[in-house]
Design a protein around this motif. Structure first.
Motif, PDB file in Angstrom:
ATOM      1  N   LEU A  75       0.814  -1.208   0.000  1.00  0.00           N
ATOM      2  CA  LEU A  75       0.000   0.000   0.000  1.00  0.00           C
ATOM      3  C   LEU A  75       0.852   1.265   0.000  1.00  0.00           C
ATOM      4  N   THR A  76       1.970   1.232   0.715  1.00  0.00           N
ATOM      5  CA  THR A  76       2.774   2.446   0.893  1.00  0.00           C
ATOM      6  C   THR A  76       3.999   2.511  -0.007  1.00  0.00           C
ATOM      7  N   GLY A  77       4.442   1.357  -0.513  1.00  0.00           N
ATOM      8  CA  GLY A  77       5.697   1.303  -1.243  1.00  0.00           C
ATOM      9  C   GLY A  77       6.907   1.467  -0.343  1.00  0.00           C
ATOM     10  N   ARG A  78       6.697   1.408   0.981  1.00  0.00           N
ATOM     11  CA  ARG A  78       7.766   1.605   1.959  1.00  0.00           C
ATOM     12  C   ARG A  78       7.748   0.441   2.949  1.00  0.00           C
ATOM     13  N   PRO A  79       8.482  -0.625   2.671  1.00  0.00           N
ATOM     14  CA  PRO A  79       8.478  -1.785   3.572  1.00  0.00           C
ATOM     15  C   PRO A  79       9.032  -1.443   4.950  1.00  0.00           C
ATOM     16  N   SER A  80       8.360  -1.893   5.969  1.00  0.00           N
ATOM     17  CA  SER A  80       8.781  -1.647   7.347  1.00  0.00           C
ATOM     18  C   SER A  80       9.848  -2.654   7.759  1.00  0.00           C
ATOM     19  N   PRO A  81      10.719  -2.284   8.704  1.00  0.00           N
ATOM     20  CA  PRO A  81      11.647  -3.273   9.259  1.00  0.00           C
ATOM     21  C   PRO A  81      10.939  -4.487   9.834  1.00  0.00           C
ATOM     22  N   ASP A  82       9.672  -4.308  10.258  1.00  0.00           N
ATOM     23  CA  ASP A  82       8.918  -5.447  10.782  1.00  0.00           C
ATOM     24  C   ASP A  82       8.661  -6.510   9.717  1.00  0.00           C
ATOM     25  N   LEU A  83       8.727  -6.128   8.435  1.00  0.00           N
ATOM     26  CA  LEU A  83       8.561  -7.114   7.377  1.00  0.00           C
ATOM     27  C   LEU A  83       9.681  -8.146   7.415  1.00  0.00           C
ATOM     28  N   LEU A  84      10.899  -7.717   7.723  1.00  0.00           N
ATOM     29  CA  LEU A  84      12.008  -8.678   7.825  1.00  0.00           C
ATOM     30  C   LEU A  84      11.748  -9.695   8.932  1.00  0.00           C
ATOM     31  N   THR A  85      11.219  -9.219  10.057  1.00  0.00           N
ATOM     32  CA  THR A  85      10.889 -10.127  11.156  1.00  0.00           C
ATOM     33  C   THR A  85       9.842 -11.146  10.712  1.00  0.00           C
ATOM     34  N   ALA A  86       8.845 -10.684   9.946  1.00  0.00           N
ATOM     35  CA  ALA A  86       7.812 -11.592   9.458  1.00  0.00           C
ATOM     36  C   ALA A  86       8.373 -12.585   8.443  1.00  0.00           C
TER      37      ALA A  86
END
Length: 602
Positions: free
Chosen positions: A384-395
């Motif tokens: 949605l944002t085009g800006r992956p969060s650092p939390d995506l790496l954790t997931a």
């Protein structure tokens, strides 16, 4: 034990059995004084036409009480019946003279008309071949479907399970090797099937066919056999946290109404953290055994290949393996091992989800894995944002932390949520390409993959919140979308990614890097991690070979530099953009809303 109660048929004879526990004989059955107070049980139904009037209580045969080590067993037999479909109910007279109709809590057949129980004399046999190859959970690609919704647009008068066979070749062509059925046992009202009332019976809507009134269970068996013929495992969505016990005698859960005071039923009562309807009381041995036998029935009789334990957190005590979901998993694991089916996965839904707590639960209770919602939410936000969060790496690194082969089941959406392309701001089906990096991520992290029916060709479903009255309305799959240009492109992408995953085991079982991950919005010194501002995510996997995956959630091309573990030629699996690594690092370009998958070939 419980799977042997209800109406059992041999030839032209049906035998009715009702079991009621008694703690005076077996203290493990329950605590307290939960006595049903029954004087007589009679069984009436359409089978009485052979000797008089159907549903005639006066001439209905009486079930005779017999001793049982854990309680009382009421039993009678009726012989000389013609082939066909029959309905019945128990008529119970209590010690104080009160009388009521009660459904059979262990019926194997259900009639929508007044929730009558049923049985079949004759009819086609239920014959199911074994699944030829049993895979570990890490090798599974699931296809989640609701039989009513998936067949609504084309089935006509056929039963949903019969009609679904028409779609199995399409599902198999996606690279799918497992069907995740939503609940199919007898439920109340409409919806998705989570208002369970009859645990041993298939919901009538799913198997009724006017042209085949005596078929019923054969319809389910035929579907499972067709899946096994195509090397498709079949997983059951086991709803065992709660039951819709009903508010009127003659309907609902039989083990509530077999007690003069329904509140005395030892099968029901607050246990742990239930949120829905009537909790099953897992502190009582009778309820624990009932749930175990329900699972054994579908695993043994219908050769189902795995279980998803719906809302397991509602009947799981983190420090107790002697009751609840912990005991259920242990007992089922012992049974499966004893019957030579070690590779039958038991997967929990542990919601609300805390990743570390959920993984610890899987490890502690020796489940095979868990549904993993964090990956869905983080991929959605990046899209949605085009800006992956650092939390995506954790997931993405969720496969780390499991012991004994445990895995997560990842997805872009499931029945509880709107489809990936339907989220506001996702661009809808017209901008289908925006979901490409998320889909690549789903197929390139360790664990199992789950696809929702219709999402492989971009159908959009909006699902209201958990308290909304329209949440569980029917959402028919529009199979015609598979035939337009967008449908062809998305289906082709699913097939390609499934093939890449199948041919490269490192993508489903490899060790994830960076892990442990230092939360940051810029990559680490090796170029791995997220670069939030640039829309990039880069991670490595190590196993039988090395792989590096780069995702670009931005709409424009991005160049990045990464430290590769080996020099030489790295094969790029999506666009044949092979990379020659001559030093310790290499630079490459990731197209907008796309990805790169590199594997070492030397």
């Amino acid at each position: 034990m419980y799977q042997n109660f209800g109406a059992t048929v041999e030839g032209a004879t049906v035998t009715f059995r009702v079991f009621l526990p008694d703690a005076r004989k077996d203290p493990s059955q329950y605590n307290g004084d939960a006595f049903p107070g029954i004087r007589t049980i009679r069984v009436a139904g359409t089978f009485q036409r052979a000797g008089g009037w159907a549903w005639d209580v006066a001439t209905a045969p009486e079930l005779h009480r017999r001793d049982h080590p854990s309680g009382d067993l009421y039993e009678c037999a009726v012989s000389g019946l013609d082939d066909g479909w029959y309905e019945y109910k128990y008529f119970v007279t209590f010690q104080d003279g009160h009388q009521r109709w009660v459904t059979d809590p262990c019926t194997k057949y259900l009639a929508r008309n007044d929730e009558n129980s049923g049985f079949v004399i004759g009819g086609p046999p239920v014959e199911i071949r074994d699944l030829a190859v049993r895979r570990p959970l890490s090798g599974a690609i699931f296809y989640e479907l609701h039989p009513l919704d998936a067949s609504a647009s084309y089935r006509g008068a056929r039963s949903p399970f019969r009609a679904l066979i028409d779609r199995l070749d399409h599902i198999r062509s996606l690279g799918v090797n497992a069907i995740q059925l939503m609940p199919f046992t007898g439920w109340w009202g409409g919806g998705w099937g989570y208002t369970i009332r009859h645990f041993f019976a298939v919901e009538e809507q799913l198997v009724a066919d006017p042209a085949r009134p005596a078929s019923r269970l054969h319809e389910l068996g035929r579907f499972i056999d067709a899946c096994h013929e195509r090397d498709l495992a079949v997983f059951v969505d086991a709803v065992l946290n709660h039951v819709d016990a009903g508010s009127d005698p003659g309907t609902g859960f039989g083990y509530r109404w077999l007690y003069r005071n329904p509140a005395d039923s030892p099968y029901l009562g607050r246990y742990e953290g239930g949120l829905f309807l009537n909790d099953i009381q897992y502190g009582h041995g009778c309820a624990q055994q009932f749930a175990t036998d329900v699972c054994r029935y579908w695993l043994d009789r219908f050769k189902c290949d795995g279980l998803r334990l719906d809302y397991a957190r509602g009947y799981l005590r983190e420090d107790d393996v002697t009751t609840g979901a912990g005991r259920l998993i242990r007992d089922l694991r012992d049974h499966l091992d004893w019957t030579g089916r070690e590779r039958v996965p038991l997967v929990i839904e542990h919601l609300p989800e805390d990743r570390s707590a959920a993984i610890a639960t899987v490890n502690r209770f020796q489940a095979d894995g868990m549904w993993f919602e964090s990956l869905m939410f983080e991929l959605r936000n990046a899209n949605l944002t085009g800006r992956p969060s650092p939390d995506l790496l954790t997931a993405l690194a969720a496969g780390e932390g499991f012991t004994a082969g445990g895995r997560n089941v990842g997805y872009l959406s499931n029945h509880d949520y709107r489809t990936f392309l339907d989220w506001p701001g996702a661009g809808g089906r017209a901008q289908w390409w925006r979901m490409q990096p998320a889909l690549v991520a789903l197929f390139t992290v360790p664990g199992a993959v789950l696809l929702r029916n219709g999402e492989e060709f971009g159908q959009q479903f909006a699902v209201p919140g958990f308290d909304h009255p329209d949440r569980q309305l029917p959402r028919p799959v529009d199979w015609s979308l598979a035939d337009d240009e967008i449908g062809h492109r998305l289906i082709g992408l699913h097939r390609r990614l499934a093939q890449i995953r199948r041919e490269n085991p490192v993508l489903r079982t490899g060790r994830f890097k960076p892990f442990p991950y230092v939360r940051s919005e810029v990559p680490d010194p090796e170029g791995l991690g997220v670069h939030t501002a640039r829309g990039l995510v880069v991670y490595a996997l190590t196993g039988d070979r090395h792989a590096i995956v780069a995702l670009n959630f931005a709409g424009t091309d991005r160049e990045t530099t990464v430290a590769f573990p080996h020099q030489g030629t790295w094969e790029e699996l999506l666009d044949d953009a092979d990379l020659k690594v001559l030093g310790q690092r290499a630079t490459f370009t990731v197209p907008g809303n796309w990805a790169r998958i590199f594997v070492c070939t030397e």
